[in-house]
Design an enzyme around this catalytic site. Structure first.
Site, short mmCIF file in Angstrom:
data_model
loop_
_atom_site.label_atom_id
_atom_site.label_comp_id
_atom_site.label_asym_id
_atom_site.label_seq_id
_atom_site.Cartn_x
_atom_site.Cartn_y
_atom_site.Cartn_z
N HIS A 117 31.57 34.44 33.32
CA HIS A 117 31.20 32.79 34.07
C HIS A 117 30.85 32.04 35.53
O HIS A 117 30.28 32.49 36.11
CB HIS A 117 32.91 32.34 34.40
CG HIS A 117 34.05 32.68 35.05
ND1 HIS A 117 33.70 32.93 36.76
CD2 HIS A 117 34.75 33.71 35.11
CE1 HIS A 117 34.55 33.23 37.62
NE2 HIS A 117 35.07 33.41 36.88
N CYS A 139 37.08 38.78 37.95
CA CYS A 139 35.80 38.16 36.80
C CYS A 139 34.73 37.81 37.28
O CYS A 139 34.23 38.71 38.82
CB CYS A 139 36.14 36.77 36.50
SG CYS A 139 37.40 36.17 35.14
#
Length: 249
Positions: free
Chosen positions: A111, A127
């Site tokens: 992301h 992440c």
């Protein structure tokens, strides 16, 4: 009121959730945590490489073979009650969910991020962070079910692809960015060169509290002690002078 707000934010995110579309057979993403680089392959050829941010600890960003299982634009940051598209949102405006560790694209993802300075470092809770403009480009290319390989390796991207059963054809569209062979090592870094640094310090009696390839506080303290003893600049960073004094190439 808080539950109502979360429900509204979830509904908004679902509005931007993309319906699945099958990935082409030769499409693939590889993330190499040793140099924090991401490679995107299309039709079995390397198209682009990107700098990324990964987990603060080696265990945070899972390793293995996964898939992109969802795509979301402007995903809200639920734990912080920050809506999607807000400049304060640490998830940026594109989310490529990965089915790692039994999750379904809701916990781990590639992301964007609202802190560009964090890209390239070991900074996240698990992440994979990218610059907003670069993840926007990747988002438009990648389809749901695209394979994702996450590893820590000194091999080239093509070699990693082959080791995981993917056939790479033709010449890469861009050069593979390999881990540098003469890196300035500092706190927060990890990899084979950090392990070599820890071994060199340990051999000379400077305790790094383990040879694990992670440049943490103990390694930094050992570097400073060595630098002080050798009358080098005491900054805890293993640059050319420090590495030379340690007999490292």
């Amino acid at each position: 009121m808080k539950k109502l707000l979360l429900s509204i934010m979830l509904l908004v995110s679902l509005l931007f959730f993309e319906a699945p579309a099958e990935a082409a057979g030769g499409d693939m993403i590889i993330i190499n945590k040793s140099n924090n680089q991401l490679a995107y392959y299309k039709n079995n050829k390397l198209v682009k490489t990107f700098k990324v941010g990964t987990g603060r600890k080696a265990s945070y960003t899972p390793e293995g073979k996964f898939k992109i299982v969802n795509k979301i634009k402007n995903r809200p940051y639920y734990s912080g009650n920050i809506p999607g598209g807000d400049s304060r949102n640490p998830l940026g405006d594109r989310w490529l969910g990965i089915n790692a560790r039994g999750t379904w694209g809701t916990t781990y993802a590639i992301h964007g991020n609202n802190n560009p300075k964090s890209i390239g470092g070991y900074v996240s809770a698990g992440c994979v962070r990218m610059y907003d403009n670069e993840v926007q480009w990747l988002y438009d290319q990648v389809k749901v079910n695209t394979p994702v390989v996450i590893t820590t390796s000194k091999k080239s991207f093509n070699a990693i692809a082959s080791a995981n059963g993917y056939k790479v054809t033709g010449q890469a569209a861009v050069p593979v960015i390999a881990a540098p062979t003469s890196t300035v090592l500092k706190k927060g870094m990890r990899g084979v060169e950090v392990k070599q640094l820890q071994q060199a310090l340990t051999n000379r009696g400077y305790n790094t509290k383990g040879i694990d390839g992670v440049f943490g506080p103990a390694t930094e303290a050992a570097v400073k002690k060595f630098q002080k003893a050798k009358k080098l600049k005491v900054d805890g960073v293993a640059g050319p002078a420090t590495k030379k004094a340690l007999g490292m190439k």
